[in-house]
Write a protein that holds these residues in place. Structure first.
Motif, PDB file in Angstrom:
ATOM      1  N   SER A 132      36.035  36.348  39.920  1.00 57.50           N
ATOM      2  CA  SER A 132      35.936  37.708  39.370  1.00 57.50           C
ATOM      3  C   SER A 132      34.473  38.158  39.406  1.00 57.50           C
ATOM      4  O   SER A 132      33.565  37.339  39.638  1.00 57.50           O
ATOM      5  N   GLY A 133      34.267  39.416  39.141  1.00 55.93           N
ATOM      6  CA  GLY A 133      32.908  39.929  39.017  1.00 55.93           C
ATOM      7  C   GLY A 133      32.243  39.374  37.766  1.00 55.93           C
ATOM      8  O   GLY A 133      31.032  39.108  37.760  1.00 55.93           O
ATOM      9  N   SER A 134      33.024  39.199  36.713  1.00 57.53           N
ATOM     10  CA  SER A 134      32.491  38.604  35.482  1.00 57.53           C
ATOM     11  C   SER A 134      32.015  37.179  35.766  1.00 57.53           C
ATOM     12  O   SER A 134      30.939  36.775  35.309  1.00 57.53           O
ATOM     13  N   THR A 144      27.450  49.310  30.991  1.00 55.81           N
ATOM     14  CA  THR A 144      27.928  48.419  32.040  1.00 55.81           C
ATOM     15  C   THR A 144      29.289  47.889  31.636  1.00 55.81           C
ATOM     16  O   THR A 144      29.784  48.190  30.552  1.00 55.81           O
ATOM     17  N   ASP A 145      29.882  47.113  32.520  1.00 59.41           N
ATOM     18  CA  ASP A 145      31.172  46.488  32.230  1.00 59.41           C
ATOM     19  C   ASP A 145      30.954  45.301  31.283  1.00 59.41           C
ATOM     20  O   ASP A 145      29.957  44.584  31.398  1.00 59.41           O
ATOM     21  N   ALA A 203      29.892  41.930  32.483  1.00 60.93           N
ATOM     22  CA  ALA A 203      28.499  41.653  32.838  1.00 60.93           C
ATOM     23  C   ALA A 203      27.692  41.245  31.614  1.00 60.93           C
ATOM     24  O   ALA A 203      26.520  40.895  31.735  1.00 60.93           O
ATOM     25  N   THR A 261      22.305  47.011  36.540  1.00 61.41           N
ATOM     26  CA  THR A 261      23.630  47.401  37.046  1.00 61.41           C
ATOM     27  C   THR A 261      23.480  48.674  37.864  1.00 61.41           C
ATOM     28  O   THR A 261      23.004  49.683  37.356  1.00 61.41           O
ATOM     29  N   ASP A 281      23.663  43.478  39.368  1.00 62.15           N
ATOM     30  CA  ASP A 281      25.107  43.632  39.273  1.00 62.15           C
ATOM     31  C   ASP A 281      25.498  44.747  40.235  1.00 62.15           C
ATOM     32  O   ASP A 281      25.273  45.930  39.979  1.00 62.15           O
ATOM     33  N   ALA A 300      28.589  45.231  41.499  1.00 63.24           N
ATOM     34  CA  ALA A 300      30.051  45.344  41.488  1.00 63.24           C
ATOM     35  C   ALA A 300      30.538  46.710  41.963  1.00 63.24           C
ATOM     36  O   ALA A 300      31.603  46.827  42.562  1.00 63.24           O
ATOM     37  N   GLN A 301      29.742  47.755  41.696  1.00 64.43           N
ATOM     38  CA  GLN A 301      30.176  49.123  42.021  1.00 64.43           C
ATOM     39  C   GLN A 301      29.429  49.692  43.226  1.00 64.43           C
ATOM     40  O   GLN A 301      29.601  50.866  43.544  1.00 64.43           O
ATOM     41  N   SER A 314      31.903  42.327  42.563  1.00 60.34           N
ATOM     42  CA  SER A 314      33.287  42.184  42.096  1.00 60.34           C
ATOM     43  C   SER A 314      34.255  42.700  43.159  1.00 60.34           C
ATOM     44  O   SER A 314      33.999  43.723  43.793  1.00 60.34           O
ATOM     45  N   GLN A 349      37.404  43.365  42.200  1.00 56.87           N
ATOM     46  CA  GLN A 349      38.479  43.836  41.325  1.00 56.87           C
ATOM     47  C   GLN A 349      39.195  45.028  41.987  1.00 56.87           C
ATOM     48  O   GLN A 349      38.637  45.694  42.855  1.00 56.87           O
ATOM     49  N   LYS A 392      37.333  48.330  43.232  1.00 57.11           N
ATOM     50  CA  LYS A 392      36.003  48.308  43.842  1.00 57.11           C
ATOM     51  C   LYS A 392      36.062  48.663  45.343  1.00 57.11           C
ATOM     52  O   LYS A 392      37.141  48.770  45.904  1.00 57.11           O
ATOM     53  N   GLY A 400      38.421  39.051  41.874  1.00 63.05           N
ATOM     54  CA  GLY A 400      37.592  38.213  42.739  1.00 63.05           C
ATOM     55  C   GLY A 400      36.150  38.640  42.633  1.00 63.05           C
ATOM     56  O   GLY A 400      35.838  39.678  42.030  1.00 63.05           O
TER      57      GLY A 400
HETATM   58  C1  LIG Z   1      33.942  45.591  37.648  1.00 65.70           C
HETATM   59  C2  LIG Z   1      32.626  45.279  37.091  1.00 65.70           C
HETATM   60  C3  LIG Z   1      32.277  44.016  36.579  1.00 65.70           C
HETATM   61  C4  LIG Z   1      33.266  42.927  36.316  1.00 65.70           C
HETATM   62  O1  LIG Z   1      34.027  42.604  37.384  1.00 65.70           O
HETATM   63  P1  LIG Z   1      35.482  41.943  37.158  1.00 65.70           P
HETATM   64  O2  LIG Z   1      35.839  41.566  38.547  1.00 65.70           O
HETATM   65  O3  LIG Z   1      36.351  43.015  36.576  1.00 65.70           O
HETATM   66  O4  LIG Z   1      35.323  40.783  36.267  1.00 65.70           O
HETATM   67  C5  LIG Z   1      30.970  43.777  36.208  1.00 65.70           C
HETATM   68  N1  LIG Z   1      30.053  44.742  36.281  1.00 65.70           N
HETATM   69  C6  LIG Z   1      30.350  45.983  36.711  1.00 65.70           C
HETATM   70  C7  LIG Z   1      29.273  46.996  36.768  1.00 65.70           C
HETATM   71  C8  LIG Z   1      31.643  46.294  37.114  1.00 65.70           C
HETATM   72  O5  LIG Z   1      31.925  47.534  37.525  1.00 65.70           O
END
Ligand SMILES: *Cc1c(COP(=O)(O)O)cnc(C)c1O
Length: 409
Positions: free
Chosen positions: A69-71, A95-96, A99, A141, A167, A169-170, A191, A193, A196, A203
């Motif tokens: 996961s992204g986490s 942020t998520d 994170a 982030t 980070d 993820a986005q 991430s 997810q 994304k 993932g």
């Molecule tokens: C989606 C996201 C995460 C976490 O990712 P997961 O795959 O949902 O665990 C972390 N940081 C940011 C900025 C995100 O958008």
């Protein structure tokens, strides 16, 4: 309100189902191959390794390690930095949660920096205000596909020898001065997810150019078992954060489509931007000088002096057109969440917050004026790689009419 609609509602592609995602024959073939091989674990299969190799090549970095996961990716990055209990890790108020909690699980204190109200991204200036002797790392982030202003942040961090985790993820394939977001600091975390820019449902992946960090990142994903070593052992406390071959097969196929997905988002966002630019009361988020955006979402700042009830009012008006937008993006800034307000962590210990300097956990709103202003103003609109011109025309028209309907006379 509720104006008589003269046009037909166009259903916008959603990243929550196939209408806004790019799964096709490639993913299906790869997943089928994995199932038929009977090898679903990445330590034995080929797709986990292929994904890591090609993701690293795509970003131009030495190492990439897939995780689940992204986490997990953020957790891996923090564990690689290896803070001592009570060390501080500077992060952002927007942020998520995925994170943030990994910081706590590694025994460090998340210290929130304020953000730029124009982008909701953390800034060097805000980070500098919360730096201390105990700062062990900085996590930035890159929100909504828009990179933070990395030059100033890296200067600040490098002068003090503090590692930066990005980070990303986005913000797949967003760039700062020609470098991909995620490759500028010590470690990038991504991430996969559902929503994304590329996805396997759940993932993630981490990248670095640093040999020592790479070793710890790999180990942390693998229960710290020294695969291939002469005398392997479980070297330190870690978890199983591995992705499965099924996920890796989907991610591998998705990676091949990433250039196209990002280009399509940029093209459609550019068109939308053009169509909205002369509308008074709204302004779209823009990348900083020297940066490019890859539009995880398309964000507007809404002026509540010109539009009744600001972003909330405009979102309500957009519902008339079946356009789902999100005023405020998140319900509240991270520091206002119960986990931090009540320090709900391990039993009733409040660990690691019981080790924190009072300034490090000062959650007074006065310290977060940019955050509160940014959240008040933002309206997050959906966009994805399945948007085509007719979707943008409909969206732009809907926004124009919704602004008209909510304009303060
Ligand atoms: C989606 C996201 C995460 C976490 O990712 P997961 O795959 O949902 O665990 C972390 N940081 C940011 C900025 C995100 O958008």
């Amino acid at each position: 309100m509720n104006p008589q609609l003269e046009k037909e509602i166009v259903k916008l592609p959603s990243d929550q189902d196939i209408s806004g995602r790019t799964f096709g024959a490639e993913e299906l073939a790869a997943v089928t191959e994995v199932l038929q091989s009977g090898v679903l674990i990445t330590t034995k299969g080929k797709y986990g390794k292929l994904l890591e190799k090609e993701f690293a090549e795509k970003l131009g970095v030495k190492y990439a390690y897939a995780c689940n996961s992204g986490s997990a990716a953020v957790h891996v990055a923090i564990a690689a930095i290896n803070p001592n209990p009570g060390d501080e890790i500077i992060t952002t108020s927007i942020t998520d949660m995925g994170a943030l909690t990994p910081i706590i699980f590694q025994g460090a204190i998340p210290v929130f920096a304020d953000v730029d109200p124009k982008t909701l991204n953390v800034t060097a200036e805000a980070i500098e205000k919360v730096l201390s002797e105990k700062t062990k790392a900085i996590i930035v982030t890159h929100l909504f596909g828009n990179p933070c202003e990395m030059e100033a942040i890296m200067k600040l961090a490098d002068e003090r020898g503090i590692p930066v985790i990005e980070d990303t993820a986005q913000s797949f394939l967003a760039t700062c001065d020609g470098k991909y977001a995620g490759t500028i600091g010590k470690i990038g975390a991504f991430s996969f997810q559902q929503g994304k820019q590329m996805t396997t449902g759940e993932g993630g992946i981490v990248v670095t150019n640093d040999d020592a960090l790479a070793r710890r990142m790999y180990l942390f994903i693998n229960k710290a078992w020294g695969y291939g070593d002469a005398n392997p052992d479980h070297y330190f406390a870690s978890l199983n954060y591995r992705m499965t071959e099924l996920q890796a097969a989907v991610a591998y196929a998705q990676l091949k489509k990433l250039d196209h997905s990002v280009a399509q988002r940029q093209k459609m966002a550019g068109l939308l931007d053009e169509k909205l630019k002369d509308i008074e009361g709204i302004e779209s988020y823009k990348p900083a000088q020297g940066s490019t955006m890859t539009y995880w979402k398309f964000c507007l700042r809404v002026d509540d002096q010109l539009i009744e009830d600001g972003a909330v009012g405009l979102a309500k008006a957009l519902k008339t057109y079946d356009v789902a937008s999100a005023p405020r993006y998140v319900v509240k800034p991270a520091y206002k969440c119960q986990v931090f307000q009540e320090q709900n962590t391990f039993g009733d210990s409040h660990y690691p917050f019981n080790l924190a300097r009072p300034e490090a956990v000062d959650y007074d709103d006065a310290n977060f004026q940019g955050t509160l202003k940014g959240l008040h103003d933002v309206l997050v609109l959906p966009i994805n790689e399945c948007y085509e011109e007719h979707h943008i025309y409909f969206l732009a028209d809907s926004i124009r009419e919704a602004v008209e309907a909510t304009k303060i006379k």
